[in-house]
Design a protein around this motif. Structure first.
Motif, PDB file in Angstrom:
ATOM      1  N   VAL A   1       0.747  -0.855   0.231  1.00 22.47           N
ATOM      2  CA  VAL A   1      -0.067   0.397   0.371  1.00 22.47           C
ATOM      3  C   VAL A   1       1.033   1.116  -0.047  1.00 22.47           C
ATOM      4  O   VAL A   1       1.852   1.351   0.240  1.00 22.47           O
ATOM      5  CB  VAL A   1      -1.052  -0.304   0.967  1.00 22.47           C
ATOM      6  CG1 VAL A   1      -1.712  -1.191   0.714  1.00 22.47           C
ATOM      7  CG2 VAL A   1      -0.549  -0.517   2.883  1.00 22.47           C
ATOM      8  N   LEU A   2       0.587   2.157  -0.347  1.00 27.78           N
ATOM      9  CA  LEU A   2       0.936   3.480  -0.604  1.00 27.78           C
ATOM     10  C   LEU A   2      -0.305   4.065  -0.534  1.00 27.78           C
ATOM     11  O   LEU A   2      -1.400   5.124  -0.985  1.00 27.78           O
ATOM     12  CB  LEU A   2       1.837   4.065  -1.762  1.00 27.78           C
ATOM     13  CG  LEU A   2       2.080   5.138  -2.132  1.00 27.78           C
ATOM     14  CD1 LEU A   2       3.235   4.987  -3.056  1.00 27.78           C
ATOM     15  CD2 LEU A   2       2.191   5.887  -1.856  1.00 27.78           C
TER      16      LEU A   2
ATOM     17  N   ASN B   1       1.851  -6.443   3.262  1.00 22.95           N
ATOM     18  CA  ASN B   1       3.101  -6.392   2.723  1.00 22.95           C
ATOM     19  C   ASN B   1       4.167  -5.572   2.934  1.00 22.95           C
ATOM     20  O   ASN B   1       4.419  -5.597   4.204  1.00 22.95           O
ATOM     21  CB  ASN B   1       3.494  -7.486   1.262  1.00 22.95           C
ATOM     22  CG  ASN B   1       4.715  -7.528   1.012  1.00 22.95           C
ATOM     23  OD1 ASN B   1       5.197  -8.706   1.561  1.00 22.95           O
ATOM     24  ND2 ASN B   1       5.593  -6.670   0.193  1.00 22.95           N
ATOM     25  N   LYS B   2       4.246  -4.927   2.286  1.00 25.36           N
ATOM     26  CA  LYS B   2       4.981  -3.333   2.842  1.00 25.36           C
ATOM     27  C   LYS B   2       4.202  -2.368   2.667  1.00 25.36           C
ATOM     28  O   LYS B   2       3.057  -1.889   1.599  1.00 25.36           O
ATOM     29  CB  LYS B   2       6.395  -3.079   1.365  1.00 25.36           C
ATOM     30  CG  LYS B   2       7.028  -4.821   1.783  1.00 25.36           C
ATOM     31  CD  LYS B   2       8.642  -4.143   0.672  1.00 25.36           C
ATOM     32  CE  LYS B   2       9.183  -4.695   1.110  1.00 25.36           C
ATOM     33  NZ  LYS B   2      10.508  -4.361   0.406  1.00 25.36           N
ATOM     34  N   ILE B   3       4.449  -1.320   3.255  1.00 22.50           N
ATOM     35  CA  ILE B   3       3.681  -0.225   3.700  1.00 22.50           C
ATOM     36  C   ILE B   3       4.897   1.637   3.490  1.00 22.50           C
ATOM     37  O   ILE B   3       5.997   1.346   3.195  1.00 22.50           O
ATOM     38  CB  ILE B   3       3.215   0.589   4.991  1.00 22.50           C
ATOM     39  CG1 ILE B   3       2.530  -1.143   5.238  1.00 22.50           C
ATOM     40  CG2 ILE B   3       2.372   1.828   5.095  1.00 22.50           C
ATOM     41  CD1 ILE B   3       2.432  -0.565   7.097  1.00 22.50           C
ATOM     42  N   VAL B   4       4.028   2.254   1.599  1.00 23.35           N
ATOM     43  CA  VAL B   4       4.887   3.399   1.774  1.00 23.35           C
ATOM     44  C   VAL B   4       3.569   4.286   2.526  1.00 23.35           C
ATOM     45  O   VAL B   4       2.922   3.975   1.681  1.00 23.35           O
ATOM     46  CB  VAL B   4       5.018   3.655   0.620  1.00 23.35           C
ATOM     47  CG1 VAL B   4       5.779   4.602  -0.500  1.00 23.35           C
ATOM     48  CG2 VAL B   4       6.165   2.317   0.026  1.00 23.35           C
ATOM     49  N   LEU B   5       5.106   5.284   2.894  1.00 27.93           N
ATOM     50  CA  LEU B   5       3.911   6.414   3.697  1.00 27.93           C
ATOM     51  C   LEU B   5       4.488   7.838   3.445  1.00 27.93           C
ATOM     52  O   LEU B   5       5.699   7.738   2.944  1.00 27.93           O
ATOM     53  CB  LEU B   5       3.847   6.548   5.193  1.00 27.93           C
ATOM     54  CG  LEU B   5       3.891   5.499   5.684  1.00 27.93           C
ATOM     55  CD1 LEU B   5       3.411   5.193   7.357  1.00 27.93           C
ATOM     56  CD2 LEU B   5       2.179   4.844   5.322  1.00 27.93           C
ATOM     57  N   SER B   6       3.621   8.977   2.303  1.00 24.13           N
ATOM     58  CA  SER B   6       3.777   9.687   1.710  1.00 24.13           C
ATOM     59  C   SER B   6       3.248  11.203   3.109  1.00 24.13           C
ATOM     60  O   SER B   6       2.444  11.338   3.093  1.00 24.13           O
ATOM     61  CB  SER B   6       3.799   9.596   0.289  1.00 24.13           C
ATOM     62  OG  SER B   6       4.266  11.013  -0.230  1.00 24.13           O
ATOM     63  N   ALA B   7       3.995  11.989   3.456  1.00 25.74           N
ATOM     64  CA  ALA B   7       3.442  12.854   3.699  1.00 25.74           C
ATOM     65  C   ALA B   7       2.520  12.372   5.276  1.00 25.74           C
ATOM     66  O   ALA B   7       1.455  13.180   5.402  1.00 25.74           O
ATOM     67  CB  ALA B   7       3.272  14.285   3.431  1.00 25.74           C
ATOM     68  N   PRO B   8       2.729  11.527   6.197  1.00 29.34           N
ATOM     69  CA  PRO B   8       1.396  10.832   6.038  1.00 29.34           C
ATOM     70  C   PRO B   8       0.642  11.913   7.743  1.00 29.34           C
ATOM     71  O   PRO B   8       1.670  12.747   7.984  1.00 29.34           O
ATOM     72  CB  PRO B   8       1.667   9.571   7.136  1.00 29.34           C
ATOM     73  CG  PRO B   8       3.263  10.092   7.248  1.00 29.34           C
ATOM     74  CD  PRO B   8       3.676  10.617   5.974  1.00 29.34           C
ATOM     75  N   SER B   9      -0.016  11.746   8.431  1.00 27.93           N
ATOM     76  CA  SER B   9      -1.088  12.748   8.780  1.00 27.93           C
ATOM     77  C   SER B   9      -1.308  11.836   9.849  1.00 27.93           C
ATOM     78  O   SER B   9      -0.841  10.590   9.631  1.00 27.93           O
ATOM     79  CB  SER B   9      -2.219  13.547   8.533  1.00 27.93           C
ATOM     80  OG  SER B   9      -3.282  12.072   8.140  1.00 27.93           O
ATOM     81  N   LEU B  10      -1.200  12.729  11.330  1.00 26.50           N
ATOM     82  CA  LEU B  10      -1.711  12.252  11.810  1.00 26.50           C
ATOM     83  C   LEU B  10      -3.257  13.126  12.958  1.00 26.50           C
ATOM     84  O   LEU B  10      -3.117  14.276  13.604  1.00 26.50           O
ATOM     85  CB  LEU B  10      -1.156  11.730  13.400  1.00 26.50           C
ATOM     86  CG  LEU B  10      -0.136  10.838  13.628  1.00 26.50           C
ATOM     87  CD1 LEU B  10       0.953  10.872  14.439  1.00 26.50           C
ATOM     88  CD2 LEU B  10      -0.934   9.163  13.573  1.00 26.50           C
ATOM     89  N   MET B  11      -4.616  13.078  12.322  1.00 28.49           N
ATOM     90  CA  MET B  11      -5.734  14.155  11.847  1.00 28.49           C
ATOM     91  C   MET B  11      -6.103  13.974  13.913  1.00 28.49           C
ATOM     92  O   MET B  11      -5.806  15.260  13.808  1.00 28.49           O
ATOM     93  CB  MET B  11      -6.724  13.260  11.170  1.00 28.49           C
ATOM     94  CG  MET B  11      -6.922  13.578  10.165  1.00 28.49           C
ATOM     95  SD  MET B  11      -8.125  13.246   9.519  1.00 28.49           S
ATOM     96  CE  MET B  11      -9.351  13.931   9.673  1.00 28.49           C
TER      97      MET B  11
ATOM     98  N   LEU C   1       8.092   2.448   4.529  1.00 28.99           N
ATOM     99  CA  LEU C   1       9.116   3.291   3.972  1.00 28.99           C
ATOM    100  C   LEU C   1       7.931   4.394   4.333  1.00 28.99           C
ATOM    101  O   LEU C   1       6.777   4.755   3.757  1.00 28.99           O
ATOM    102  CB  LEU C   1       9.195   3.276   2.719  1.00 28.99           C
ATOM    103  CG  LEU C   1       9.918   4.179   1.874  1.00 28.99           C
ATOM    104  CD1 LEU C   1      11.627   5.234   2.161  1.00 28.99           C
ATOM    105  CD2 LEU C   1       9.736   4.008   0.380  1.00 28.99           C
ATOM    106  N   ILE C   2       8.785   6.024   5.027  1.00 33.78           N
ATOM    107  CA  ILE C   2       7.969   7.298   5.327  1.00 33.78           C
ATOM    108  C   ILE C   2       8.941   7.883   4.408  1.00 33.78           C
ATOM    109  O   ILE C   2       9.918   7.816   4.759  1.00 33.78           O
ATOM    110  CB  ILE C   2       7.966   8.234   6.340  1.00 33.78           C
ATOM    111  CG1 ILE C   2       7.813   6.548   7.363  1.00 33.78           C
ATOM    112  CG2 ILE C   2       7.211   8.739   7.107  1.00 33.78           C
ATOM    113  CD1 ILE C   2       7.958   6.545   9.348  1.00 33.78           C
ATOM    114  N   LEU C   3       8.038   8.643   3.631  1.00 37.91           N
ATOM    115  CA  LEU C   3       8.676   9.814   2.489  1.00 37.91           C
ATOM    116  C   LEU C   3       7.688  10.975   2.885  1.00 37.91           C
ATOM    117  O   LEU C   3       7.156  11.343   3.029  1.00 37.91           O
ATOM    118  CB  LEU C   3       8.284   9.845   1.180  1.00 37.91           C
ATOM    119  CG  LEU C   3       8.686   8.475   0.523  1.00 37.91           C
ATOM    120  CD1 LEU C   3       7.656   7.934  -0.806  1.00 37.91           C
ATOM    121  CD2 LEU C   3      10.756   7.751   0.852  1.00 37.91           C
ATOM    122  N   THR C   4       9.281  11.985   3.339  1.00 40.77           N
ATOM    123  CA  THR C   4       8.465  13.288   3.259  1.00 40.77           C
ATOM    124  C   THR C   4       9.559  14.366   3.643  1.00 40.77           C
ATOM    125  O   THR C   4      10.908  14.822   3.284  1.00 40.77           O
ATOM    126  CB  THR C   4       8.783  13.558   5.376  1.00 40.77           C
ATOM    127  OG1 THR C   4       7.578  12.489   5.744  1.00 40.77           O
ATOM    128  CG2 THR C   4       7.762  14.634   5.823  1.00 40.77           C
TER     129      THR C   4
END
Length: 293
Positions: free
Chosen positions: A102-103, A124-134, A239-242
């Motif tokens: 998931v991305l 399987n794997k997780i990609v997070l782009s600029a993830p929030s914590l609302m 993977l976290i992309l920020t």
């Protein structure tokens, strides 16, 4: 089971969901793209980073209930996180897929983490782009501070009037957003204003609007306990992309998530704000593909 590239309407929990498959000939573990908002759509991502990812991966886009090209639920309250997660699970099962990557970008990153908590066996794997914590007060503070750094004199004067009022932080935050026009929002979300203009042109070309109903419903019925308190249960490779200039969710939020996820790494984008997929598209695609291989 749908296996060919194309756009489809799939009935999930009695709601027609728009989905699109790209790169099916690659026959990889499918990468499901989770859009942000809440209440957004995939129109821009489909025309920018998405096709480049699909050169190597099998990509599945879907727009959440009431979003973009998907149908709205019968009730304006039917947008709880639990319902969005269940829609995702039913989508994967209807497509006959055992495991997906998931991305998720922005709120979609937060939603991807909720999916991994509820259905860890299909992720399987997780990609997070600029993830929030609302539902963290930190987000309100980050965004208010972000507006302070990019506002012009007139906006800052209006903003100071709001902040001087004796109101809870959430109400101040809502009022600050209400006085921000499109130019202020573009400066808030992007470092490169040429990229911001292209993004806004695509928004307008899409003809798709965020009704705001998902945000209202989720705020009325937030997850309990908050996601931040459950993050340490997630063991997936992440993977976290920020962007280092992100004024919307910020490095602070990405660092909180990284600290709680035992199997994660953070990649920083030096020339990006909230959309590294647009401001540093080549690096975004390369970094994501390297991680998924």
């Amino acid at each position: 089971m749908i296996q060919k590239d194309g756009e489809y309407q799939l009935l999930i929990n009695e709601i027609g969901h728009w989905i699109k498959i790209e790169g099916s000939l690659n026959k990889t573990i499918p990468l499901v793209i989770i859009h942000g908002g809440p209440g957004g759509n995939h129109y821009v991502f489909e025309r920018t980073a998405g096709p480049k990812l699909a050169e190597e991966r099998t990509i599945i886009y879907y727009e959440q209930r009431g979003c973009g090209r998907s149908e709205r639920p019968h009730s304006d309250d039917a947008y709880a996180i639990e319902l969005l997660v269940e829609d995702f699970y039913c989508l994967v099962k209807q497509l006959g897929i055992k495991k997906v990557d998931v991305l998720g970008y922005s709120f979609g990153g937060e939603l991807a983490l909720e999916m991994a908590l509820t259905y860890p066996e299909i992720i399987n794997k997780i990609v997070l782009s600029a993830p929030s914590l609302m539902f963290s007060d930190s987000v309100f503070q980050i965004q208010i501070q972000g507006f302070k750094t990019i506002g012009d004199e007139r906006f800052l004067e209006r903003m100071e009037k709001v902040l001087s009022q004796n109101l809870p932080i959430k109400e101040k935050w809502e009022k600050v957003w209400s006085i921000a026009d499109s130019e202020v929002v573009d400066r808030f979300l992007f470092e490169d204003q040429n990229v911001a203009k292209n993004n806004r042109r695509l928004w307008e070309d899409s003809g798709l609007n965020n009704t705001g109903k998902m945000m209202v419903a989720i705020q009325k019925n937030p997850p309990s306990p908050p996601l931040q308190k459950r993050l340490n249960q997630i063991k997936h490779h992440t993977l976290i992309l920020t962007g280092i200039h992100d004024r919307n969710t910020g490095l602070k939020i990405s660092n909180i998530i990284k600290q709680e996820l035992s199997n994660s790494k953070l990649e920083k984008f030096k020339n990006s704000a909230h959309f590294p997929d647009l401001e540093e598209e080549k690096k975004f695609v390369t970094t994501t593909l390297d991680f998924l291989r």
